[in-house]
Design an enzyme around this catalytic site. Structure first.
Site, PDB file in Angstrom:
ATOM      1  N   GLY A  53      15.999  16.493  35.582  1.00  0.00           N
ATOM      2  CA  GLY A  53      17.086  15.623  35.148  1.00  0.00           C
ATOM      3  C   GLY A  53      17.585  14.713  36.249  1.00  0.00           C
ATOM      4  O   GLY A  53      18.770  14.383  36.299  1.00  0.00           O
TER       5      GLY A  53
ATOM      6  N   SER B 107       9.801  18.164  37.037  1.00  0.00           N
ATOM      7  CA  SER B 107      10.331  16.867  37.431  1.00  0.00           C
ATOM      8  C   SER B 107      11.181  16.994  38.691  1.00  0.00           C
ATOM      9  O   SER B 107      10.671  17.388  39.742  1.00  0.00           O
ATOM     10  CB  SER B 107      11.095  16.258  36.260  1.00  0.00           C
ATOM     11  OG  SER B 107      11.203  14.874  36.400  1.00  0.00           O
TER      12      SER B 107
END
Length: 630
Positions: free
Chosen positions: A143, A221
């Protein structure tokens, strides 16, 4: 006789009805012990008839508010002899409304945030292994270091494979990564939260049938960058044994702020927005600590991303403590905290980041002119190398025809974005670790469901399969039987690596994934063949493009600074006369005016891109690559 039979049937029906009501209304609980008190979770059937104990919202640190704001985490306080309910998800850490939408995309209906957010969730399987020690998976969410929460990854289905799964929240955005660059507001608070969570796990997971000596950390990520940093940080020594890194690398340019010497623009904007701006960072820190949590959370919630850059506004920093040196230095010479490493990326990593940029910057142009316009706008993300845009285009575009189609523009630009941000640094990290005698396994995820809403295999596509969504269902997706088979295969690959350090298809198939090595660069292609999930063992994924980013660009960068240093050395004693001084001053004034004009235009463009992102739903949950969500 008929009356008697009817009476018996009615009586049996009443008994059955009462039994059903009792079964529906009854909830089974499980109580476990921690160092700080007892917790009560729920027991549920998952994926058929397999039973999993779920514990939500267990504190691993004290609430980071007041005097604990912008400080390293401290252990939670004991709750004594009482039993703490652990059957409801704790709030996510404060984040912008776009981040809350990102969470809701993964966990439909969940939209709670609070500064009191340092909690973890544990999924414990029951069965034949109920009383033995089991391997542990700790998942770290992505995020962009600004959005998300631990529970976006549901560990229920993976737990049924004999693994204790843990997810947790960590501080995000300014409260997690704000940095004054002078040692007063040190930053990296989110990374220190991760250390605290892993320390809590070492001390308590045995009470949940987990083996503290068999912990694997997995991140996606920005979470993938984070597990890579944890792999090298001296603070994480002894806290885990294996690492899984999905679509993120600490060697990516966006993963870390490497050379902070003074407060950056983001620091100044945030401190001003909460009315705490000062040239004295100690005063800024004191002011922020004295803010009431409602005011601070409101400012963060209403804050929107004001930059068009895909690079996160807030991120970890080389601080001499959590990160003594840059990741590039540490991976080459510093001790490593794991010896087994699984990593990879998806086929179309850059797609969801590229599309909104194409729609914004590509308006009014076509063909090669449109692609060149896009690359010129993307130029700020690239290394400071002369003619870098043209070097990139020569590597990714075929100039054989007189023009280029819209489809080819989208394909080329999204591939450039994905390779630069995700795939190339992932391969570079795999290569570096393999040279340090780490057992490295590399994959490329290329499976696309027939029911998928995207035209490619996007960033984060595999996460919902690892969460078991094809089996349990998800509000935002549809799945068929082939998707279930793919989920089953992926979960077996992951669970075997978590248990044994070797990703394999056992017992589905007696196949182990091949080791990566610097010479052959072996990787496993995960895809669909004739409507069946499949793996294929390959070498040198997009070799020329990986070589371009990981070697050629690095050489160009080094050569540029080598020439600049030589030029500086030669002109150190050059004489500047009065006339030249006035010319230089005039040029500087002119440039200042131009800069002011461009700044005004910049913020106008920012408003346009924000509007466009929202129109395309990319600014909400579907943005999973940075400015999208990384």
């Amino acid at each position: 006789m008929k009356f008697k039979t009817s009476l018996v049937c009615t009586f049996e029906y009443i008994i059955y009805f009462c039994y059903v009501i009792k079964f529906v209304n009854s909830v089974e609980y499980s109580v476990r012990v921690t160092d700080y008190g007892k917790v009560k979770g729920v027991v549920e059937y998952v994926h058929g008839q397999k039973i999993v104990e779920k514990f939500f919202g267990i504190p691993y640190a004290s609430p980071p508010i007041g005097n604990l704001r912008l400080e390293a985490p401290v252990p939670p306080r004991s709750w004594g002899d009482s039993i703490r309910n652990a059957n409801v998800l704790a709030p996510a850490c404060p984040q912008a409304s776009e981040g809350v939408a990102y969470i809701e995309y993964h966990v439909p209906g969940f939209n709670k945030t609070s500064e009191d957010c340092l909690y973890l969730n544990i999924y414990v399987p029951r069965g034949s292994h109920h009383h033995r020690s089991m391997p542990v998976l700790v998942f770290i969410h992505g995020g962009s270091y600004q959005n998300g929460m631990g529970a976006m990854f549901d560990g229920s289905v993976l737990a049924t494979h004999g693994i204790v799964v843990v997810t947790f929240n960590y501080r995000l955005g300014p409260l997690g990564f704000m940095n004054s660059a002078d040692g007063v507001i040190r930053g990296n608070y989110g990374m220190l939260d991760m250390i605290a969570a892993l320390q809590w796990i070492q001390g308590n997971i045995a009470n949940f049938n987990g083996d503290p000596n068999s912990v694997t950390i997995d991140g996606h990520s920005a979470g993938g960058c984070s597990v890579g940093l944890l792999l090298m940080s001296p603070l994480a020594k002894g806290l885990f044994k294996r690492v899984i890194q999905q679509s993120g690398s600490p060697l990516a340019h966006w993963s870390v702020s490497r050379y902070e010497t003074k407060p950056n623009f983001v620091y100044k904007i945030f401190s001003s927005s909460v009315k705490c701006y000062s040239n004295n960072s100690a005063e800024v820190k004191k002011c922020i600590k004295n803010l009431d949590t409602e005011t601070l959370q409101r400012v963060i919630t209403e804050e929107s991303e004001w930059t068009t850059s895909l690079t996160p506004q807030y991120r970890p920093v080389v601080d001499g403590y959590f990160l003594p040196y840059t990741p590039e230095v540490m991976v080459e010479r510093e001790p490593l905290n794991a010896v087994h490493f699984l990593t990879g990326a998806t086929q179309d990593e850059g797609l969801i980041a590229a599309i909104p940029l194409i729609k914004l910057y590509g308006v009014g142009t076509t063909g090669f002119r449109k692609l060149l316009t896009l690359m010129s706008c993307f130029r700020g993300e690239l290394p400071e190398i002369p003619d870098i845009v043209y070097s990139v285009l020569e590597k990714y575009v075929k100039f054989e025809s007189s023009d280029i189609s819209e489809q080819e523009i989208e394909r080329s630009f999204s591939e450039i974005v994905g390779d630069y941000f995700i795939t190339a640094p992932t391969h570079r990290f795999a290569d570096s670790l393999s040279r340090r005698n780490v057992s490295v396994y590399l994959y490329n995820y290329e499976y696309k469901s027939l029911l998928d809403q995207w035209d490619g295999v996007i960033h984060g596509a595999e996460l919902f399969y690892l969460s078991g969504c094809p089996f349990t269902g998800h509000k935002n997706f549809r799945y068929d039987h082939v998707d279930k088979e793919m989920a089953n295969m992926l979960i077996h690959i992951w669970s075997n690596f978590i248990k044994h350090g070797i990703p394999s298809l056992h017992p589905l198939n007696e196949i182990d994934l091949p080791l990566f090595n610097p010479r052959r660069k072996s990787y496993t292609k995960i895809f669909s063949s004739q409507r069946e999930p499949a793996v294929s063992f390959m070498t040198n994924l997009r070799q020329s493009k990986m070589t371009f980013w990981n070697q050629e660009v690095s050489d160009m960068y080094s050569n540029r600074y080598s020439k600049e240093n030589n030029l500086t050395h030669k002109t150190t004693y050059s004489h500047v006369n009065g006339k030249n001084t006035w010319i230089l001053a005039s040029v500087c004034i002119g440039l200042s005016v131009v800069t002011l004009i461009l700044t005004v235009q910049y913020f106008k463009v920012r408003k346009e891109i924000t509007s466009l992102l929202r129109q395309n739903s990319i600014s909400s949950g579907e943005r999973m690559l940075n400015g999208t969500q990384i």
